[in-house]
Design an enzyme around this catalytic site. Structure first.
Site, PDB file in Angstrom:
ATOM      1  N   GLU A 152       0.838  -1.207   0.000  1.00  0.00           N
ATOM      2  CA  GLU A 152       0.000   0.000   0.000  1.00  0.00           C
ATOM      3  C   GLU A 152       0.872   1.256   0.000  1.00  0.00           C
ATOM      4  O   GLU A 152       0.561   2.236  -0.684  1.00  0.00           O
ATOM      5  CB  GLU A 152      -0.935  -0.002   1.203  1.00  0.00           C
ATOM      6  CG  GLU A 152      -1.960   1.102   1.171  1.00  0.00           C
ATOM      7  CD  GLU A 152      -2.936   0.998   0.004  1.00  0.00           C
ATOM      8  OE1 GLU A 152      -3.026   1.991  -0.761  1.00  0.00           O
ATOM      9  OE2 GLU A 152      -3.586  -0.046  -0.148  1.00  0.00           O
ATOM     10  N   GLU A 185       1.381   6.296  -7.088  1.00  0.00           N
ATOM     11  CA  GLU A 185       0.308   7.225  -7.462  1.00  0.00           C
ATOM     12  C   GLU A 185       0.786   8.670  -7.432  1.00  0.00           C
ATOM     13  O   GLU A 185       0.473   9.451  -8.333  1.00  0.00           O
ATOM     14  CB  GLU A 185      -0.888   7.053  -6.532  1.00  0.00           C
ATOM     15  CG  GLU A 185      -1.668   5.792  -6.793  1.00  0.00           C
ATOM     16  CD  GLU A 185      -2.862   5.636  -5.853  1.00  0.00           C
ATOM     17  OE1 GLU A 185      -2.981   6.421  -4.884  1.00  0.00           O
ATOM     18  OE2 GLU A 185      -3.656   4.722  -6.102  1.00  0.00           O
TER      19      GLU A 185
END
Length: 134
Positions: free
Chosen positions: A80, A87
């Site tokens: 994550e 991102e």
């Protein structure tokens, strides 16, 4: 022929420095802090981590079982965090809408989902004997 590009030049690694190592830990800590403060998915994984640790303590799981649980937790949190970094980098490189960037971000998120499913299965397999034999 005699002109070298800056890409072709090899840079030598710097000598070992305790101060540089300490700085790298500080940078890593800052990244973890950002991840934990700002990422909603980190909060979800954090809540799941707390639940797993609580259940493991309650059921008094063995050291061998803790190893599996710790690996599963670490893999999901690391995935994550890497997805978050990916991102942010995509947003920097391509701030406007781009199909390839969207696909790359979706694949990275899918990788986290696959790891989370695997971690959930590890949890089920690990906890089942403790729950069903109690």
């Amino acid at each position: 022929m005699g002109v070298e590009s800056s890409e072709a030049k090899e840079t030598l690694p710097r000598p070992f420095s305790v101060a540089a190592r300490l700085r790298s830990f500080r940078h890593a800590g800052r990244g973890i802090g950002y991840f934990l403060r700002r990422e909603h998915n980190a909060w979800i994984h954090g809540a799941a981590t707390i639940a797993v640790i609580g259940l493991g303590v309650r059921l008094n799981v063995s050291a061998a079982d803790w190893r599996w649980l710790i690996v599963a937790i670490a893999m999901v949190l690391a995935a994550e965090a890497l997805n978050t970094a990916f991102e942010r980098l995509c947003d920097l490189v391509s701030p406007s809408s781009n199909e390839l960037v969207r696909t790359a971000k979706d694949v990275a998120a899918g990788a986290v989902l696959l790891l989370a499913i695997g971690a959930a299965l590890i949890g089920l397999i690990t906890f089942a004997p403790y729950i069903f034999t109690s």
